[in-house]
Design a protein around this motif. Structure first.
Motif, PDB file in Angstrom:
ATOM      1  N   SER A   1      -5.104   0.162  -2.542  1.00 22.60           N
ATOM      2  CA  SER A   1      -6.003   0.876  -1.632  1.00 22.60           C
ATOM      3  C   SER A   1      -7.343   0.383  -1.375  1.00 22.60           C
ATOM      4  CB  SER A   1      -5.960   2.301  -1.954  1.00 22.60           C
ATOM      5  OG  SER A   1      -6.714   2.937  -0.881  1.00 22.60           O
TER       6      SER A   1
ATOM      7  N   PHE B   1     -11.051   1.845   0.010  1.00 19.25           N
ATOM      8  CA  PHE B   1     -11.468   3.105   0.477  1.00 19.25           C
ATOM      9  C   PHE B   1     -12.955   2.822   0.647  1.00 19.25           C
ATOM     10  CE2 PHE B   1     -11.793   3.646  -3.866  1.00 19.25           C
ATOM     11  CZ  PHE B   1     -12.785   4.275  -4.217  1.00 19.25           C
TER      12      PHE B   1
ATOM     13  N   PHE C   1     -12.348   7.426   4.045  1.00 22.92           N
ATOM     14  CA  PHE C   1     -11.127   6.818   4.726  1.00 22.92           C
ATOM     15  C   PHE C   1     -10.417   5.751   3.941  1.00 22.92           C
ATOM     16  CE2 PHE C   1     -14.619   7.508   7.814  1.00 22.92           C
ATOM     17  CZ  PHE C   1     -13.999   8.174   8.796  1.00 22.92           C
ATOM     18  N   SER C   2      -9.366   5.844   3.866  1.00 16.76           N
ATOM     19  CA  SER C   2      -8.726   4.638   3.008  1.00 16.76           C
ATOM     20  C   SER C   2      -7.280   4.053   3.785  1.00 16.76           C
ATOM     21  CB  SER C   2      -8.055   5.124   1.724  1.00 16.76           C
ATOM     22  OG  SER C   2      -7.208   6.154   1.743  1.00 16.76           O
TER      23      SER C   2
ATOM     24  N   ASP D   1      -4.073   2.139   2.745  1.00 17.16           N
ATOM     25  CA  ASP D   1      -3.098   1.916   1.648  1.00 17.16           C
ATOM     26  C   ASP D   1      -1.875   1.022   1.902  1.00 17.16           C
ATOM     27  OD1 ASP D   1      -4.770   3.753   0.442  1.00 17.16           O
ATOM     28  OD2 ASP D   1      -3.130   5.182   0.363  1.00 17.16           O
TER      29      ASP D   1
ATOM     30  N   GLN E   1       1.737   0.936   0.070  1.00 18.02           N
ATOM     31  CA  GLN E   1       2.500   1.401  -0.905  1.00 18.02           C
ATOM     32  C   GLN E   1       4.119   0.909  -0.849  1.00 18.02           C
ATOM     33  OE1 GLN E   1       2.597   5.563  -0.490  1.00 18.02           O
ATOM     34  NE2 GLN E   1       0.500   5.721  -0.022  1.00 18.02           N
TER      35      GLN E   1
ATOM     36  N   PHE F   1      -0.450   3.039   5.215  1.00 18.88           N
ATOM     37  CA  PHE F   1      -1.041   4.162   5.497  1.00 18.88           C
ATOM     38  C   PHE F   1      -2.637   4.138   5.853  1.00 18.88           C
ATOM     39  CE2 PHE F   1       2.604   5.524   3.058  1.00 18.88           C
ATOM     40  CZ  PHE F   1       3.036   6.402   3.665  1.00 18.88           C
TER      41      PHE F   1
ATOM     42  N   HIS G   1      -5.470   6.806   5.779  1.00 19.01           N
ATOM     43  CA  HIS G   1      -5.697   8.281   5.437  1.00 19.01           C
ATOM     44  C   HIS G   1      -7.295   8.341   5.707  1.00 19.01           C
ATOM     45  CE1 HIS G   1      -2.281   8.369   2.613  1.00 19.01           C
ATOM     46  NE2 HIS G   1      -2.658   7.096   2.352  1.00 19.01           N
ATOM     47  N   VAL G   2      -7.423   9.830   6.322  1.00 18.62           N
ATOM     48  CA  VAL G   2      -8.775  10.274   6.428  1.00 18.62           C
ATOM     49  C   VAL G   2      -8.878  11.778   5.627  1.00 18.62           C
ATOM     50  CG1 VAL G   2     -10.518  10.903   8.214  1.00 18.62           C
ATOM     51  CG2 VAL G   2      -8.745   8.907   8.664  1.00 18.62           C
ATOM     52  N   GLN G   3      -9.899  11.885   4.929  1.00 15.64           N
ATOM     53  CA  GLN G   3     -10.073  13.149   4.235  1.00 15.64           C
ATOM     54  C   GLN G   3     -11.553  13.381   4.523  1.00 15.64           C
ATOM     55  OE1 GLN G   3      -9.205  13.149   0.202  1.00 15.64           O
ATOM     56  NE2 GLN G   3     -10.581  14.884  -0.274  1.00 15.64           N
TER      57      GLN G   3
END
Length: 103
Positions: free
Chosen positions: A63, A65, A74-75, A77, A79, A96, A98-100
């Motif tokens: 990943s 980020f 924001f990352s 990835d 997998q 993927f 990802h937003v957190q």
């Protein structure tokens, strides 16, 4: 579970080995710089459901980020789940985003 076909039990031991690394290369030079907001993560899991048989799986995650603020990440990835030694698990390769956001 009848007299003609009684229940059978088996004792099976599995094994999982896992490790991960998180690195923020920019933070080595200056922890308060904008480059310190970037990082990389690498994770590797190796799983054998039965230590007396060969089949197993290996999960790898890589990943990149970025944390523009301490509460937003924001990352991106990659997998991958791979079969090992005759496993019948479907192999997967996935990307993927990802937003957190923490409130």
């Amino acid at each position: 579970n009848t007299q003609a076909s009684p229940r059978a039990t088996a004792d099976v031991s599995g094994r999982i080995t896992s490790g991960f690394v998180i690195v923020r290369p920019g933070a080595f030079a200056d922890p308060k710089s904008k480059l310190a907001r970037w990082g990389v993560l690498a994770r590797l899991d190796d799983f054998r459901p039965d230590v007396h048989k060969d089949p197993g799986t290996q999960l790898s995650i890589f990943s990149l980020f970025y944390e523009p603020t301490p509460k937003v990440t924001f990352s991106l990835d990659s997998q991958n789940l791979l079969r090992k030694n005759g496993s019948t698990v479907p192999e997967t390769r996935t990307v993927f985003l990802h937003v957190q956001a923490a409130f």
